[in-house]
Design a protein around this motif. Structure first.
Motif, PDB file in Angstrom:
ATOM      1  N   VAL A  18     -48.392 -84.250 -13.939  1.00  0.00           N
ATOM      2  CA  VAL A  18     -48.420 -85.590 -13.349  1.00  0.00           C
ATOM      3  C   VAL A  18     -49.562 -85.711 -12.357  1.00  0.00           C
ATOM      4  CG1 VAL A  18     -47.159 -87.215 -11.873  1.00  0.00           C
ATOM      5  CG2 VAL A  18     -45.947 -85.968 -13.673  1.00  0.00           C
ATOM      6  N   ARG A  19     -49.726 -84.713 -11.519  1.00  0.00           N
ATOM      7  CA  ARG A  19     -50.770 -84.745 -10.500  1.00  0.00           C
ATOM      8  C   ARG A  19     -52.155 -84.847 -11.138  1.00  0.00           C
ATOM      9  NH1 ARG A  19     -49.899 -80.147  -6.248  1.00  0.00           N
ATOM     10  NH2 ARG A  19     -48.066 -81.462  -5.849  1.00  0.00           N
ATOM     11  N   LYS A  20     -52.380 -84.043 -12.164  1.00  0.00           N
ATOM     12  CA  LYS A  20     -53.680 -84.052 -12.848  1.00  0.00           C
ATOM     13  C   LYS A  20     -53.927 -85.403 -13.508  1.00  0.00           C
ATOM     14  CE  LYS A  20     -56.316 -81.491 -16.332  1.00  0.00           C
ATOM     15  NZ  LYS A  20     -56.296 -80.328 -17.277  1.00  0.00           N
ATOM     16  N   TRP A  21     -52.885 -85.962 -14.151  1.00  0.00           N
ATOM     17  CA  TRP A  21     -53.022 -87.254 -14.820  1.00  0.00           C
ATOM     18  C   TRP A  21     -53.319 -88.364 -13.818  1.00  0.00           C
ATOM     19  CZ3 TRP A  21     -49.832 -91.674 -14.435  1.00  0.00           C
ATOM     20  CH2 TRP A  21     -50.091 -92.661 -15.374  1.00  0.00           C
ATOM     21  N   ALA A  22     -52.584 -88.381 -12.714  1.00  0.00           N
ATOM     22  CA  ALA A  22     -52.743 -89.441 -11.720  1.00  0.00           C
ATOM     23  C   ALA A  22     -54.119 -89.409 -11.070  1.00  0.00           C
ATOM     24  CB  ALA A  22     -51.653 -89.334 -10.656  1.00  0.00           C
ATOM     25  N   GLU A  23     -54.690 -88.231 -10.910  1.00  0.00           N
ATOM     26  CA  GLU A  23     -56.028 -88.123 -10.324  1.00  0.00           C
ATOM     27  C   GLU A  23     -57.086 -88.788 -11.202  1.00  0.00           C
ATOM     28  OE1 GLU A  23     -57.040 -87.162  -7.493  1.00  0.00           O
ATOM     29  OE2 GLU A  23     -55.416 -85.958  -6.633  1.00  0.00           O
ATOM     30  N   GLN A  50     -48.223 -90.532 -22.139  1.00  0.00           N
ATOM     31  CA  GLN A  50     -47.917 -89.225 -21.567  1.00  0.00           C
ATOM     32  C   GLN A  50     -46.429 -88.880 -21.637  1.00  0.00           C
ATOM     33  OE1 GLN A  50     -50.054 -86.806 -20.183  1.00  0.00           O
ATOM     34  NE2 GLN A  50     -51.586 -88.085 -21.193  1.00  0.00           N
ATOM     35  N   GLY A  51     -45.616 -89.867 -22.030  1.00  0.00           N
ATOM     36  CA  GLY A  51     -44.181 -89.625 -22.089  1.00  0.00           C
ATOM     37  C   GLY A  51     -43.480 -89.773 -20.751  1.00  0.00           C
ATOM     38  N   PHE A  52     -44.106 -90.501 -19.799  1.00  0.00           N
ATOM     39  CA  PHE A  52     -43.562 -90.629 -18.457  1.00  0.00           C
ATOM     40  C   PHE A  52     -42.555 -91.769 -18.318  1.00  0.00           C
ATOM     41  CE2 PHE A  52     -47.790 -88.851 -16.568  1.00  0.00           C
ATOM     42  CZ  PHE A  52     -47.414 -87.576 -16.929  1.00  0.00           C
ATOM     43  N   LEU A  53     -42.415 -92.610 -19.335  1.00  0.00           N
ATOM     44  CA  LEU A  53     -41.582 -93.806 -19.195  1.00  0.00           C
ATOM     45  C   LEU A  53     -40.229 -93.618 -19.879  1.00  0.00           C
ATOM     46  CD1 LEU A  53     -44.251 -96.608 -19.775  1.00  0.00           C
ATOM     47  CD2 LEU A  53     -43.547 -95.522 -17.627  1.00  0.00           C
ATOM     48  N   CYS A  54     -39.171 -93.851 -19.115  1.00  0.00           N
ATOM     49  CA  CYS A  54     -37.794 -93.758 -19.622  1.00  0.00           C
ATOM     50  C   CYS A  54     -37.617 -92.516 -20.485  1.00  0.00           C
ATOM     51  CB  CYS A  54     -37.433 -95.032 -20.389  1.00  0.00           C
ATOM     52  SG  CYS A  54     -37.395 -96.505 -19.348  1.00  0.00           S
ATOM     53  N   LEU A  75     -42.331 -87.883 -10.405  1.00  0.00           N
ATOM     54  CA  LEU A  75     -43.234 -89.025 -10.561  1.00  0.00           C
ATOM     55  C   LEU A  75     -43.335 -89.805  -9.250  1.00  0.00           C
ATOM     56  CD1 LEU A  75     -42.180 -90.369 -14.077  1.00  0.00           C
ATOM     57  CD2 LEU A  75     -44.389 -89.362 -13.485  1.00  0.00           C
ATOM     58  N   ALA A  76     -42.195 -90.039  -8.611  1.00  0.00           N
ATOM     59  CA  ALA A  76     -42.192 -90.786  -7.352  1.00  0.00           C
ATOM     60  C   ALA A  76     -42.928 -90.035  -6.256  1.00  0.00           C
ATOM     61  CB  ALA A  76     -40.754 -91.078  -6.924  1.00  0.00           C
ATOM     62  N   GLU A  77     -42.701 -88.736  -6.151  1.00  0.00           N
ATOM     63  CA  GLU A  77     -43.313 -87.939  -5.093  1.00  0.00           C
ATOM     64  C   GLU A  77     -44.823 -87.809  -5.260  1.00  0.00           C
ATOM     65  OE1 GLU A  77     -41.270 -84.189  -4.885  1.00  0.00           O
ATOM     66  OE2 GLU A  77     -39.308 -85.153  -4.770  1.00  0.00           O
TER      67      GLU A  77
END
Length: 383
Positions: A18-23, A50-54, A75-77
């Motif tokens: 998640v961190r790498k994707w968000a950057e 990315q499979g992050f939704l629901c 994801l929130a953090e």
């Protein structure tokens, strides 16, 4: 700093992903989104890729079949502190569960693929101009016309209000607490979105007014029993408040970290301002409050994972963490001095963003009321 033990190794692997994707896909666009008053539709689609939704959705809808609350916590953090306007938690853990738990097989088959892919952003419309936190005061009304319902009313302060392709609308269907939940789709005749409301903070979050003028809602778009939506909303509020608490503490943590960096670099009277006793004592107090907030939040998460989280305990977490966030960002801004008042410094934006935390998902006053009633201090029982 508190050592958190709530996560396993697979969670930490997910965190790094998640961190790498968000950057790459989120943080570089934050300033643009703030200027535009809305995150892009593209970031929702990329989150879906990315499979992050629901993630709890069945694989036949494109989901992972993974119902572990801790992945959404991560994801929130990781995303919320630096781009709080991307309301992925609202989509995943506040609105999505209505469809997952209450929806019929036909409803899930119709909507879940778009929800999982990010093509269909979710919103929930509860708050009205005259009701605020009082869900029992809903005046938007749905009338049963036999083969369909007719919906009339208005909602305000609706997060994801402009981008949403599907809105879960709470409307009165009878007397007392008889409230139904209706799936209103983008493009339905009579469904109109108002302006993107200007706010103190969360500038990239689209918050809108919604209007319903004789909207014809098919019976196939009713979620669950049309008389028992109030009880359903109450059941889901505990998880909403825990998701909020996670975001509040994560933002406080981020404020602490950027302030630590600032006070070690900024100099006054020939030395870093972090070496002054006042700075040390302030940061020590902040660290203590954040660690206490993490401990309470993680305790509530464990209770939630066991299905034992009470409304009162969720309210305690929401109340305490939102108040901690407010105190922390205020102290951190003060330690930035004049720079903290400048919008170009991140602490200034964190300060503005934090003010809503004591209001949405139930105000601090409502949280105290819930906790107080749990203690048996209910004025209605005096007689």
């Amino acid at each position: 700093m508190l050592k958190r033990t709530i996560y396993d190794e697979e969670h930490e692997i997910f965190r790094r992903t998640v961190r790498k994707w968000a950057e790459v896909e989120v943080f570089p666009y934050a300033e643009q989104w703030r200027a535009e008053g809305c995150v892009s539709r593209e970031v929702w689609r990329k989150a879906g890729e990315q499979g992050f939704l629901c993630m709890y959705a069945d694989e036949k809808y494109g989901g992972l079949g993974l119902d572990d609350f801790r992945y959404d916590m991560i994801l929130a953090e990781e995303i919320n502190p630096r781009e709080p306007g991307f309301f992925i938690a609202l989509h995943n853990r506040i609105v999505g569960p209505y469809l997952q738990k209450l929806g019929t097989e036909e409803q899930r088959a119709r909507f879940m693929p778009g929800v999982v892919s990010g093509e269909c952003v979710l919103a929930v419309a509860m708050t009205e101009p005259g009701t605020g936190s009082d869900l029992g005061g809903v005046t938007t009304r749905a009338v049963d016309m036999g083969d369909h319902w007719v919906l009339n009313g208005s909602k305000t302060y609706i997060s994801n209000g402009l981008l949403a392709g599907l809105v879960v609308v709470a409307a009165r269907t009878g007397e007392g607490h008889e409230i139904g939940l209706f799936l209103v789709e983008d493009g339905m005749e009579g469904f109109v979105r108002g302006r993107n409301l200007k706010k103190l903070g969360l500038q990239s979050q689209d918050t809108a007014e919604l209007f319903f003028d004789d909207v014809k809602v098919p019976k196939a778009n009713v979620l669950g029993d049309p008389a028992k939506g109030f009880k359903t909303m109450m059941m889901n509020l505990a998880e909403e408040r825990i998701m909020g608490a996670l975001g509040f503490v994560a933002r406080a943590e981020h404020a602490f970290n950027i302030t630590m960096e600032y006070i070690q670099e900024r100099r006054a009277f020939g030395r870093p301002i972090g070496t002054f006793q006042n700075s040390r004592f302030k940061m020590a107090s902040i660290r203590t409050e954040i660690d206490a907030a993490w401990a309470l939040t993680d305790h509530c998460v464990r209770e939630h994972l066991r299905g034992e989280l009470s409304a009162e305990m969720a309210s305690e977490a929401k109340l305490f963490t939102s108040e901690v966030e407010g105190r922390v960002v205020d102290e951190c801004l003060q330690l930035h001095g004049g720079a903290g008042y400048m919008e170009e410094y991140e602490i200034s934006r964190l300060y503005a963003d934090a003010r809503i935390s004591r209001i949405y998902a139930g105000t601090s006053e409502i949280m105290r009321e819930i906790i107080g009633r749990g203690l048996g201090l209910d004025e209605r029982k005096r007689n």
